[in-house]
Design a protein around this motif. Structure first.
Motif, PDB file in Angstrom:
ATOM      1  N   SER A   1       0.833  -1.213   0.000  1.00 25.96           N
ATOM      2  CA  SER A   1       0.000   0.000   0.000  1.00 25.96           C
ATOM      3  C   SER A   1       0.860   1.253   0.000  1.00 25.96           C
ATOM      4  CB  SER A   1      -0.920   0.011   1.233  1.00 25.96           C
ATOM      5  OG  SER A   1      -1.809  -1.077   1.210  1.00 25.96           O
ATOM      6  N   SER A   2       1.888   1.266   0.855  1.00 27.56           N
ATOM      7  CA  SER A   2       2.760   2.432   0.946  1.00 27.56           C
ATOM      8  C   SER A   2       3.484   2.694  -0.370  1.00 27.56           C
ATOM      9  CB  SER A   2       3.776   2.222   2.073  1.00 27.56           C
ATOM     10  OG  SER A   2       4.620   3.340   2.198  1.00 27.56           O
ATOM     11  N   ALA A   3       3.996   1.631  -1.000  1.00 24.04           N
ATOM     12  CA  ALA A   3       4.703   1.790  -2.272  1.00 24.04           C
ATOM     13  C   ALA A   3       3.770   2.290  -3.367  1.00 24.04           C
ATOM     14  CB  ALA A   3       5.335   0.460  -2.681  1.00 24.04           C
ATOM     15  N   ILE A   4       2.541   1.782  -3.379  1.00 27.38           N
ATOM     16  CA  ILE A   4       1.557   2.235  -4.371  1.00 27.38           C
ATOM     17  C   ILE A   4       1.261   3.714  -4.195  1.00 27.38           C
ATOM     18  CG2 ILE A   4      -0.889   2.057  -5.013  1.00 27.38           C
ATOM     19  CD1 ILE A   4      -0.609  -0.985  -4.486  1.00 27.38           C
ATOM     20  N   GLN A   5       1.059   4.140  -2.945  1.00 27.94           N
ATOM     21  CA  GLN A   5       0.784   5.558  -2.694  1.00 27.94           C
ATOM     22  C   GLN A   5       1.965   6.424  -3.132  1.00 27.94           C
ATOM     23  OE1 GLN A   5       0.674   6.957   1.383  1.00 27.94           O
ATOM     24  NE2 GLN A   5      -1.072   8.268   0.933  1.00 27.94           N
ATOM     25  N   MET A   6       3.191   6.008  -2.811  1.00 29.93           N
ATOM     26  CA  MET A   6       4.373   6.767  -3.215  1.00 29.93           C
ATOM     27  C   MET A   6       4.472   6.871  -4.729  1.00 29.93           C
ATOM     28  SD  MET A   6       7.368   5.401  -0.665  1.00 29.93           S
ATOM     29  CE  MET A   6       7.304   5.656   1.109  1.00 29.93           C
ATOM     30  N   GLU A   7       4.197   5.752  -5.407  1.00 35.28           N
ATOM     31  CA  GLU A   7       4.306   5.745  -6.867  1.00 35.28           C
ATOM     32  C   GLU A   7       3.253   6.647  -7.492  1.00 35.28           C
ATOM     33  OE1 GLU A   7       6.099   4.907 -10.409  1.00 35.28           O
ATOM     34  OE2 GLU A   7       6.787   4.450  -8.370  1.00 35.28           O
ATOM     35  N   LEU A   8       2.056   6.630  -6.969  1.00 34.39           N
ATOM     36  CA  LEU A   8       1.000   7.506  -7.488  1.00 34.39           C
ATOM     37  C   LEU A   8       1.315   8.974  -7.234  1.00 34.39           C
ATOM     38  CD1 LEU A   8      -2.224   5.530  -6.449  1.00 34.39           C
ATOM     39  CD2 LEU A   8      -1.185   5.677  -8.719  1.00 34.39           C
ATOM     40  N   ALA A   9       2.102   9.227  -6.182  1.00 33.54           N
ATOM     41  CA  ALA A   9       2.455  10.610  -5.837  1.00 33.54           C
ATOM     42  C   ALA A   9       3.690  11.099  -6.595  1.00 33.54           C
ATOM     43  CB  ALA A   9       2.703  10.720  -4.336  1.00 33.54           C
ATOM     44  N   GLY A  10       4.238  10.264  -7.476  1.00 31.90           N
ATOM     45  CA  GLY A  10       5.364  10.688  -8.290  1.00 31.90           C
ATOM     46  C   GLY A  10       6.701  10.131  -7.879  1.00 31.90           C
ATOM     47  N   SER A  11       6.723   9.110  -7.051  1.00 28.79           N
ATOM     48  CA  SER A  11       7.980   8.486  -6.653  1.00 28.79           C
ATOM     49  C   SER A  11       8.644   7.825  -7.863  1.00 28.79           C
ATOM     50  CB  SER A  11       7.726   7.451  -5.563  1.00 28.79           C
ATOM     51  OG  SER A  11       8.879   6.701  -5.311  1.00 28.79           O
ATOM     52  N   ASN A  12       9.929   7.530  -7.716  1.00 29.60           N
ATOM     53  CA  ASN A  12      10.670   6.906  -8.825  1.00 29.60           C
ATOM     54  C   ASN A  12      10.895   5.418  -8.599  1.00 29.60           C
ATOM     55  OD1 ASN A  12      12.434   7.055  -6.713  1.00 29.60           O
ATOM     56  ND2 ASN A  12      14.140   7.942  -7.876  1.00 29.60           N
ATOM     57  N   ILE A  13      10.053   4.766  -7.792  1.00 30.31           N
ATOM     58  CA  ILE A  13      10.241   3.342  -7.514  1.00 30.31           C
ATOM     59  C   ILE A  13      10.147   2.526  -8.800  1.00 30.31           C
ATOM     60  CG2 ILE A  13       9.334   1.328  -6.297  1.00 30.31           C
ATOM     61  CD1 ILE A  13       8.302   3.201  -4.139  1.00 30.31           C
ATOM     62  N   ALA A  14       9.093   2.745  -9.562  1.00 30.18           N
ATOM     63  CA  ALA A  14       8.913   1.991 -10.805  1.00 30.18           C
ATOM     64  C   ALA A  14      10.026   2.290 -11.803  1.00 30.18           C
ATOM     65  CB  ALA A  14       7.555   2.307 -11.421  1.00 30.18           C
ATOM     66  N   ALA A  15      10.475   3.550 -11.854  1.00 23.97           N
ATOM     67  CA  ALA A  15      11.571   3.904 -12.764  1.00 23.97           C
ATOM     68  C   ALA A  15      12.857   3.186 -12.375  1.00 23.97           C
ATOM     69  CB  ALA A  15      11.778   5.421 -12.743  1.00 23.97           C
ATOM     70  N   ASP A  16      13.129   3.109 -11.076  1.00 20.70           N
ATOM     71  CA  ASP A  16      14.329   2.401 -10.619  1.00 20.70           C
ATOM     72  C   ASP A  16      14.226   0.906 -10.925  1.00 20.70           C
ATOM     73  OD1 ASP A  16      15.517   4.682  -9.740  1.00 20.70           O
ATOM     74  OD2 ASP A  16      15.099   4.373  -7.611  1.00 20.70           O
ATOM     75  N   ILE A  17      13.020   0.361 -10.763  1.00 23.15           N
ATOM     76  CA  ILE A  17      12.834  -1.063 -11.082  1.00 23.15           C
ATOM     77  C   ILE A  17      13.049  -1.303 -12.572  1.00 23.15           C
ATOM     78  CG2 ILE A  17      11.130  -2.923 -11.191  1.00 23.15           C
ATOM     79  CD1 ILE A  17       9.924  -1.838  -8.603  1.00 23.15           C
ATOM     80  N   ALA A  18      12.557  -0.374 -13.404  1.00 23.90           N
ATOM     81  CA  ALA A  18      12.740  -0.513 -14.848  1.00 23.90           C
ATOM     82  C   ALA A  18      14.218  -0.473 -15.222  1.00 23.90           C
ATOM     83  CB  ALA A  18      11.981   0.598 -15.579  1.00 23.90           C
ATOM     84  N   GLU A  19      15.002   0.327 -14.481  1.00 23.92           N
ATOM     85  CA  GLU A  19      16.425   0.461 -14.786  1.00 23.92           C
ATOM     86  C   GLU A  19      17.264  -0.661 -14.178  1.00 23.92           C
ATOM     87  OE1 GLU A  19      20.147   3.592 -13.975  1.00 23.92           O
ATOM     88  OE2 GLU A  19      18.076   4.147 -13.450  1.00 23.92           O
TER      89      GLU A  19
END
Length: 546
Positions: free
Chosen positions: A374-392
């Motif tokens: 839940s926390s990661a989803i909220q951060m990602e929706l708020a503009g975090s770079n978690i998904a971008a880091d995972i992609a890289e």
């Protein structure tokens, strides 16, 4: 005793039980190292065949194990004490739960705690029709995490554990996977059938260990590069990680269950709890509470239909690549985990066994994925770079990319690294215990034997074997193929677990015959009850036929 001392380690080894799996394992290592491409192609073809034609069997089988565990716990046999009415537990409830949780799939929870929810948010299951980053995806993905990491894997583990624990602790059979078949085939469990069953299960342990070590190596090495910006090669990091883990695993295994794996499990649980509390406080507590609560409701509502859903028309491949893969992975590990759970079960009732090994871990994992997901989803929706880091960097970096957004990041990095190392260590510990006990002559595992338990030489041997597998296959390119092969092994092991469940039911219904811990008075009373039920059943059948 003097004769036994003179025999040394060779005198306590059960050579047939030791040699067959050793030959299978060495053969697999050589095949994977010498011809990794052929091994990989064969394993991939087998996996494709299994998931295409037998996904229905996995779905039905795993679901039946959930029903089986609930029946065993909350039916009339739930109060039976494992080890006999006078048996005493060897550890507290808290330690029992900690060891159970950490020795099972702890490395998977560390690896996928953030990676899987973010993966589903950015690329939702195709059959749902959700758009990436949509409100539907954000609110709906956690129920799939709960499906994969909740009651299903722990029902598989607990089901095996139940079938082993009763017949080994109450039936006084040898500490072996084939012993679970004793109610069905009797002493044939000591013959070729039993040896083949043990060999298959030991090979699956090998593959499961390879899969888990693969996750651990990739997460640790990627985390080091991500956190410290190093240029150390993946091979060097893998050698370092596997070496450290094996030294710790063998060392703690040789010190014993109480002095080794139990303290390590406590430390790992404290780390898990610290990470969860910190993530909850600073990761958006209100959203976590709302989203987790909503997801629990969705999970309970779709638990039955999604457990059986196999995309018969849409065929996106998501169910096979995620759900079926996970269940097959759990099955590959289940025989060794089930045997290890047997070591912890003495003095507990069947009901307590199910509550601590299936229900309690499910609740913990729902809380774990609820908080981090839940926390990661909220951060990602708020503009975090978690998904971008995972992609890289890949999925292994996901938890590191997440904790970077929390206060005291350096401390959290250290806790994550520790969690990875200890999780893998305790998992290998459990496997070393199971393999070493199975390789030891039964009389050396009996109560009252001054040399009770396997030799440390055996524990060191199995630790070296696991390390050799990891090193050779990692550098030959055969590790991925071995992981795939272990998943394929889940098919016959699923069939084995269902057969074992039938044997357990038979042993319960004829307990006077199979429970050797009963007093003569208890045995005679049970015989009368069983005879009366049999006569009643035959009378009912005769009446119906008439």
């Amino acid at each position: 005793m003097s004769m036994e001392k003179k025999m040394g380690v060779l005198g306590i080894i059960d050579k047939p039980a030791f040699l067959l799996p050793s030959i299978l394992i060495v053969s697999a290592i050589i095949f994977g190292a010498v011809a990794p491409d052929i091994f990989n192609n064969a394993a991939s073809a087998a996996f494709t065949f299994v998931t295409k034609y037998f996904s229905w069997f996995y779905a039905l089988g795993v679901s039946l194990m959930i029903v089986f565990c609930f029946w065993a716990a909350f039916g009339k046999y739930g109060k039976i004490k494992l080890g006999g009415s006078d048996a005493k537990p060897t550890m507290s409830f808290t330690s029992w739960f900690f060891v159970t949780l950490i020795s099972g799939i702890a490395i998977g929870t560390v690896y996928w705690s953030v990676g899987e929810p973010i993966s589903y948010l950015t690329s939702p299951p195709g059959f749902t029709g959700w758009e990436p980053y949509s409100a539907e995806a954000a609110e709906g993905v956690l129920k799939y995490n709960f499906l994969h990491w909740g009651i299903h894997p722990y029902a598989i583990y607990t089901g095996f554990g139940l079938c082993f624990a009763f017949i080994i602790l109450n039936g006084k059979r040898r500490f072996s996977m084939s012993s679970g078949l004793y109610p069905l085939i009797g002493n044939k469990t000591e013959g070729i059938v039993g040896k083949l069953v043990n060999g298959l299960c030991m090979f699956s342990i090998l593959g499961c260990m390879g899969t888990s070590l693969g996750f651990g190596v990739s997460q640790f090495s990627t985390g080091v590069s991500y956190v410290f910006g190093t240029t150390i090669s993946d091979a060097a990091m893998a050698v370092f990680f596997i070496g450290i883990v094996l030294i710790l695993a063998v060392g703690t295994a040789c010190t014993g269950l109480q002095k080794g794996i139990t303290p390590a499990s406590h430390v790992n649980m404290y780390i898990f709890i610290a990470l969860m509390v910190w993530a909850f406080i600073f990761g958006g507590p209100l959203f976590i509470l709302n989203n987790t609560t909503s997801s629990i409701g969705q999970y309970l509502a779709f638990l039955v239909p999604q457990s059986f859903y196999l995309e018969p028309v849409k065929q996106t491949g998501w169910v096979a690549n995620w759900s079926i893969f996970y269940w097959a992975w759990w099955l590959a590990a289940a025989p060794s985990v089930g045997l290890f759970l047997t070591k912890l079960a003495k003095g507990r009732t069947i009901r307590e066994f199910v509550l601590v090994n299936m229900i309690a871990p499910t609740i913990f994992l729902i809380a774990w994925f609820g908080i981090f997901g839940s926390s990661a989803i909220q951060m990602e929706l708020a503009g975090s770079n978690i998904a971008a880091d995972i992609a890289e960097w890949g999925t292994p970096v996901s938890l590191f990319a997440y904790v970077k957004n929390l206060p005291l990041t350096p401390v959290l990095y250290g806790l994550v690294f520790l969690a990875i190392i200890i999780s893998i260590t305790t998992m290998i510990n459990a496997m070393i215990f199971a393999l070493s006990d199975m390789s030891t002559k039964p009389r050396f595992l009996e109560e009252g034997n001054r040399r009770k338990g396997p030799s440390n030489v055996l524990k060191i041997y199995w630790g070296i074997v696991m390390g050799s597998i990891a090193f050779i296959l990692l550098f030959s390119g055969g590790l991925g193929a071995l992981q795939t092969a272990s998943v394929v092994c889940g098919l016959p092991i699923m069939a084995l677990e269902l057969v074992l469940a039938v044997g357990f039911i038979k042993a319960m219904r004829q307990r006077s015959k199979y429970d050797l811990t009963l007093t003569e008075l208890e045995r005679n009373t049970l015989r009368k009850e069983e005879s009366a039920k049999k006569d009643e059943k035959e009378s009912t059948a005769t009446t119906s036929a008439s």
